[in-house]
Enzyme design. Structure first.
Site, PDB file in Angstrom:
ATOM      1  N   ASP A   1       4.605  11.678   2.045  1.00 11.54           N
ATOM      2  CA  ASP A   1       3.797  10.971   3.039  1.00 11.54           C
ATOM      3  C   ASP A   1       2.330  11.375   2.930  1.00 11.54           C
ATOM      4  O   ASP A   1       2.000  12.555   3.020  1.00 11.54           O
ATOM      5  CB  ASP A   1       4.329  11.316   4.445  1.00 11.54           C
TER       6      ASP A   1
ATOM      7  N   SER B   1       7.046   4.985  12.697  1.00 12.32           N
ATOM      8  CA  SER B   1       5.829   5.783  12.821  1.00 12.32           C
ATOM      9  C   SER B   1       5.547   6.113  14.286  1.00 12.32           C
ATOM     10  O   SER B   1       6.464   6.576  14.967  1.00 12.32           O
ATOM     11  CB  SER B   1       4.679   5.034  12.143  1.00 12.32           C
ATOM     12  N   GLN B   2       4.332   5.830  14.809  1.00 10.36           N
ATOM     13  CA  GLN B   2       4.048   6.269  16.182  1.00 10.36           C
ATOM     14  C   GLN B   2       5.009   5.641  17.201  1.00 10.36           C
ATOM     15  O   GLN B   2       5.235   6.206  18.274  1.00 10.36           O
ATOM     16  CB  GLN B   2       2.585   6.010  16.575  1.00 10.36           C
TER      17      GLN B   2
ATOM     18  N   HIS C   1       4.624   7.074   3.331  1.00 10.63           N
ATOM     19  CA  HIS C   1       4.920   6.720   4.719  1.00 10.63           C
ATOM     20  C   HIS C   1       5.621   5.353   4.856  1.00 10.63           C
ATOM     21  O   HIS C   1       5.111   4.341   4.381  1.00 10.63           O
ATOM     22  CB  HIS C   1       3.596   6.688   5.479  1.00 10.63           C
TER      23      HIS C   1
ATOM     24  N   MET D   1       1.377   1.967  14.011  1.00 12.12           N
ATOM     25  CA  MET D   1      -0.052   1.693  14.131  1.00 12.12           C
ATOM     26  C   MET D   1      -0.486   0.641  13.111  1.00 12.12           C
ATOM     27  O   MET D   1      -0.095   0.694  11.960  1.00 12.12           O
ATOM     28  CB  MET D   1      -0.790   3.009  13.849  1.00 12.12           C
TER      29      MET D   1
END
Ligand SMILES: *[C@@H]1O[C@H](CO)[C@@H](O)[C@H](O)[C@H]1NC(C)=O
Ligand SMILES: *[C@@H]1O[C@H](CO)[C@@H](O)[C@H](O)[C@H]1NC(C)=O
Ligand SMILES: *[C@@H]1O[C@H](CO)[C@@H](O)[C@H](O)[C@H]1NC(C)=O
Length: 319
Positions: free
Chosen positions: A241, A123-124, A297, A43
């Site tokens: 994170d 990530s996503q 993250h 993202m």
């Protein structure tokens, strides 16, 4: 005359064999080629950001060097959209199911991937690539690497600051107010993997993406079959994170149903115990790997990435 009768079926067979030969040898991989890689960014990022994915790509190409054909490893960093801005915005506002279909079309259309590929999600992008593996078995994904993916979704969006804070505050407000409203589900990417542990039933019913790929609505046998055909899935979790809530979602864990304090890990989850995704067999087959990294993250260092990810799962010359 009799020789003519014999030669017609013979001729047809020869032509058929020739067609089949062309079909299956058309652009077969040459021996000693690196297995190609597909990336899906996170993202607020884009396929080709020189400061993030493009740098990772160049690093991998430098590390592996030329293959036996003298070529660099081929890496297709998925680009969903026509411009940097559009692509970044699609990471927020383009329906995830449409993004998965587009990704599948790009992968299928890329002749360099037709003999299989490894996938690395950031990530996503990780749960999106898992959806690609489950929905689009051709061409074949071999290893799936999830770097900080949210396989059980998120409940919170604490630190998002792209393009600016007020933009993220507004997204957070929408998610808190009505992540499961149908228009929000259709347009807001993060709503499509929003998982409200205080309202599991509504999540299962209304989530248009995550509850579907996790087989929580109904069991899709193809999802199980396709996932089990992977060689490995590697789940990387960031111990410190501050962006993913809860961070255990990176290892397929989540808040225990009905509360937002304690965590139920994958092995004790309904998804695993009821074997809704076929993960019990994958675990037995030694295909599931869980790595933890200290740091926030996506903050990993290059030496770790080389020794734990690139060398064991990407540096591979056979398809
Ligand atoms: C398919 O690949 C061709 C050639 O590589 C390219 O020109 C075309 O734009 C691609 N189409 C899609 C839908 O990606
Ligand atoms: C990160 O998390 C690990 C594991 O929980 C912990 O041991 C470590 O002290 C944390 N590091 C920082 C900088 O907070
Ligand atoms: C969380 O777990 C602790 C220890 O098992 C327990 O005492 C506590 O009641 C749990 N919290 C909730 C909200 O269930």
């Amino acid at each position: 005359m009799s020789s003519c009768k014999l030669s017609l079926p013979f001729l047809i067979s020869v032509i058929l064999i020739y067609i089949l030969f062309k079909k299956y040898s058309g652009n077969s991989p040459s021996a000693g080629q690196w297995v190609p890689v597909v990336f899906w960014h996170g993202m607020g990022d884009s396929c080709c950001n020189p400061l993030s994915l493009d740098r990772v790509k160049k690093h991998i190409q430098e590390e592996l060097g030329p293959d036996k054909q003298g070529k660099k490893i081929y890496i297709n960093s998925l680009k969903i959209g026509n411009s940097f801005l559009q692509e970044t915005m699609n990471g927020y506002f383009m329906n995830v199911n449409d993004q998965i279909s587009e990704a599948c079309a790009i992968i299928k259309n890329d002749s360099q991937l037709s003999y299989g590929y490894n996938a690395i999600g950031f990530s996503q992008g990780s749960q999106f690539l898992r959806a690609v593996a489950q929905r689009c078995p051709e061409p074949k994904m071999l290893n799936l690497i999830s770097i900080g993916g949210q396989h059980q979704g998120v409940y919170g969006l604490p630190h998002c600051n792209y393009p600016d804070h007020s933009f993220c505050d507004n997204i957070r407000r929408i998610l808190n107010a009505g992540a499961y409203l149908s228009w929000v589900q259709d347009y807001l990417v993060q709503a499509e993997y929003w998982h409200d542990p205080l309202n599991e039933e509504e999540y299962k019913e209304r989530s248009v993406f995550l509850a579907d790929i996790n087989n929580e609505k109904k069991i899709n046998i193809d999802y199980i079959k396709n996932l089990q055909s992977l060689n490995n899935i590697v789940f990387v979790k960031f111990n410190n994170d501050t962006m993913v809530m809860p961070k255990e979602s990176e290892w397929f864990g989540f808040y225990s149903p009905g509360q937002v304090v304690n965590i139920t890990d994958l092995w004790n989850s309904k998804l695993y115990i009821e074997d809704r995704l076929g993960l019990q067999k994958m675990r037995k087959d030694g295909k599931l790997h869980f790595l933890a990294v200290d740091g926030d993250h996506l903050r990993f260092n290059w030496d770790w990435f080389l020794s734990e990810i690139i060398h064991p799962y990407i540096k591979n010359m056979t398809i």
